[in-house]
Design a protein around this motif. Structure first.
Motif, PDB file in Angstrom:
ATOM      1  N   SER A   1       0.832  -1.214   0.000  1.00  0.00           N
ATOM      2  CA  SER A   1       0.000   0.000   0.000  1.00  0.00           C
ATOM      3  C   SER A   1       0.863   1.260   0.000  1.00  0.00           C
ATOM      4  O   SER A   1       0.378   2.343  -0.298  1.00  0.00           O
ATOM      5  CB  SER A   1      -0.956   0.007   1.188  1.00  0.00           C
ATOM      6  N   SER A   2       2.145   1.099   0.294  1.00  0.00           N
ATOM      7  CA  SER A   2       3.069   2.232   0.319  1.00  0.00           C
ATOM      8  C   SER A   2       3.806   2.355  -1.014  1.00  0.00           C
ATOM      9  O   SER A   2       4.578   1.471  -1.387  1.00  0.00           O
ATOM     10  CB  SER A   2       4.088   2.042   1.446  1.00  0.00           C
ATOM     11  N   THR A   3       3.596   3.462  -1.702  1.00  0.00           N
ATOM     12  CA  THR A   3       4.322   3.677  -2.959  1.00  0.00           C
ATOM     13  C   THR A   3       5.815   3.842  -2.682  1.00  0.00           C
ATOM     14  O   THR A   3       6.654   3.485  -3.500  1.00  0.00           O
ATOM     15  CB  THR A   3       3.784   4.901  -3.727  1.00  0.00           C
ATOM     16  N   TRP A   4       6.144   4.362  -1.487  1.00  0.00           N
ATOM     17  CA  TRP A   4       7.547   4.500  -1.088  1.00  0.00           C
ATOM     18  C   TRP A   4       8.193   3.121  -1.021  1.00  0.00           C
ATOM     19  O   TRP A   4       9.277   2.913  -1.562  1.00  0.00           O
ATOM     20  CB  TRP A   4       7.617   5.197   0.269  1.00  0.00           C
ATOM     21  N   CYS A   5       7.534   2.169  -0.344  1.00  0.00           N
ATOM     22  CA  CYS A   5       8.068   0.803  -0.249  1.00  0.00           C
ATOM     23  C   CYS A   5       8.211   0.188  -1.640  1.00  0.00           C
ATOM     24  O   CYS A   5       9.213  -0.485  -1.918  1.00  0.00           O
ATOM     25  CB  CYS A   5       7.164  -0.077   0.610  1.00  0.00           C
TER      26      CYS A   5
ATOM     27  N   PHE B   1      -2.637  -7.452  -1.282  1.00  0.00           N
ATOM     28  CA  PHE B   1      -1.815  -6.902  -2.358  1.00  0.00           C
ATOM     29  C   PHE B   1      -2.702  -6.502  -3.538  1.00  0.00           C
ATOM     30  O   PHE B   1      -2.472  -5.483  -4.176  1.00  0.00           O
ATOM     31  CB  PHE B   1      -0.740  -7.907  -2.775  1.00  0.00           C
ATOM     32  N   PHE B   2      -3.730  -7.290  -3.824  1.00  0.00           N
ATOM     33  CA  PHE B   2      -4.683  -6.963  -4.885  1.00  0.00           C
ATOM     34  C   PHE B   2      -5.433  -5.684  -4.541  1.00  0.00           C
ATOM     35  O   PHE B   2      -5.593  -4.793  -5.391  1.00  0.00           O
ATOM     36  CB  PHE B   2      -5.668  -8.123  -5.093  1.00  0.00           C
ATOM     37  N   GLU B   3      -5.898  -5.596  -3.293  1.00  0.00           N
ATOM     38  CA  GLU B   3      -6.657  -4.423  -2.861  1.00  0.00           C
ATOM     39  C   GLU B   3      -5.822  -3.152  -3.001  1.00  0.00           C
ATOM     40  O   GLU B   3      -6.305  -2.134  -3.493  1.00  0.00           O
ATOM     41  CB  GLU B   3      -7.119  -4.602  -1.416  1.00  0.00           C
ATOM     42  N   ALA B   4      -4.582  -3.214  -2.568  1.00  0.00           N
ATOM     43  CA  ALA B   4      -3.712  -2.036  -2.666  1.00  0.00           C
ATOM     44  C   ALA B   4      -3.450  -1.672  -4.122  1.00  0.00           C
ATOM     45  O   ALA B   4      -3.452  -0.486  -4.476  1.00  0.00           O
ATOM     46  CB  ALA B   4      -2.404  -2.286  -1.931  1.00  0.00           C
ATOM     47  N   PHE B   5      -3.232  -2.677  -4.967  1.00  0.00           N
ATOM     48  CA  PHE B   5      -2.980  -2.388  -6.380  1.00  0.00           C
ATOM     49  C   PHE B   5      -4.201  -1.817  -7.072  1.00  0.00           C
ATOM     50  O   PHE B   5      -4.070  -1.025  -8.003  1.00  0.00           O
ATOM     51  CB  PHE B   5      -2.438  -3.615  -7.128  1.00  0.00           C
ATOM     52  N   SER B   6      -5.389  -2.186  -6.625  1.00  0.00           N
ATOM     53  CA  SER B   6      -6.608  -1.602  -7.192  1.00  0.00           C
ATOM     54  C   SER B   6      -6.605  -0.088  -6.983  1.00  0.00           C
ATOM     55  O   SER B   6      -6.981   0.677  -7.877  1.00  0.00           O
ATOM     56  CB  SER B   6      -7.851  -2.217  -6.545  1.00  0.00           C
TER      57      SER B   6
ATOM     58  N   LYS C   1      -3.114   5.738 -12.997  1.00  0.00           N
ATOM     59  CA  LYS C   1      -3.656   5.249 -14.273  1.00  0.00           C
ATOM     60  C   LYS C   1      -2.895   5.789 -15.480  1.00  0.00           C
ATOM     61  O   LYS C   1      -2.867   5.159 -16.522  1.00  0.00           O
ATOM     62  CB  LYS C   1      -5.145   5.559 -14.371  1.00  0.00           C
ATOM     63  N   ASP C   2      -2.231   6.940 -15.317  1.00  0.00           N
ATOM     64  CA  ASP C   2      -1.475   7.522 -16.427  1.00  0.00           C
ATOM     65  C   ASP C   2       0.005   7.137 -16.390  1.00  0.00           C
ATOM     66  O   ASP C   2       0.792   7.643 -17.185  1.00  0.00           O
ATOM     67  CB  ASP C   2      -1.607   9.052 -16.405  1.00  0.00           C
ATOM     68  N   ASP C   3       0.357   6.269 -15.483  1.00  0.00           N
ATOM     69  CA  ASP C   3       1.759   5.863 -15.366  1.00  0.00           C
ATOM     70  C   ASP C   3       1.861   4.335 -15.343  1.00  0.00           C
ATOM     71  O   ASP C   3       2.223   3.723 -14.336  1.00  0.00           O
ATOM     72  CB  ASP C   3       2.393   6.466 -14.105  1.00  0.00           C
TER      73      ASP C   3
END
Length: 169
Positions: free
Chosen positions: A77-81, A120-125, A132-134
């Motif tokens: 859920s952390s984009t930093w991680c 992991f699926f939930e966070a990626f959703s 969406k643009d990257d």
């Protein structure tokens, strides 16, 4: 002649999601590494949401011999991680780097990490909406997760955490 790894400032870099593991497993791991005299990079600062990983963190990853990645239910859920993991896997894949990556699956299944299922699926959703643009960033995160999940590591689920520290140390 000294090898390049013996000149590295940190022997170990720990990647983790603070809210899941900082005050329990990671604190035990850090203590055990320090007790053995192992130089460890441990980011103790609170990271600001939305920031990209900084130059100091990139340098710490590049200069470490081993990266321990503690994959917990909220890690993704952390984009930093995720950015950190991408950098770790990039370094691992460079032959001259020699970075060893040791994953620890902390109350998660390696298959959930590999296939981005359950939490992991939930966070990626959420990431798919926010990024969406990257598509390249999303793809790099997924590839890094798949690569780290395919490595031999340690599963920690229901055991005494202090006893689980022995394997990575």
């Amino acid at each position: 002649m000294e090898s390049s790894s013996s000149c590295r400032p940190n022997e170990v870099f720990i990647s983790f999601r603070g809210e899941d593991t900082r005050k329990n497993f990671v604190s035990h791991l850090l203590s055990a590494l320090k007790d053995r005299g192992i130089r460890t990079y441990f980011d103790e600062d609170n990271l600001q949401k939305g920031q990209t990983i900084g130059h100091e963190l990139v340098k710490a990853i590049e200069e470490s011999s081993i990266a321990i990645v503690v994959l917990s239910c909220n890690y993704v859920s952390s984009t930093w991680c995720l950015d950190e993991l991408v950098k770790i896997m990039e370094c691992k894949n460079k032959i001259e780097s020699g970075l060893i990556v040791f994953p620890i699956f902390y109350h998660v299944n390696a298959s959930d990490v590999r296939w981005q299922e359950n939490s992991f699926f939930e966070a990626f959703s959420i990431h798919e909406v926010n990024f969406k643009d990257d598509g390249e960033k999303l793809k790099s995160w997924r590839e890094a997760l798949t690569q780290v999940a395919n490595l031999a590591g340690e599963e920690i689920r229901g055991q005494n955490e202090a006893s689980c520290i022995k394997s990575p140390v």
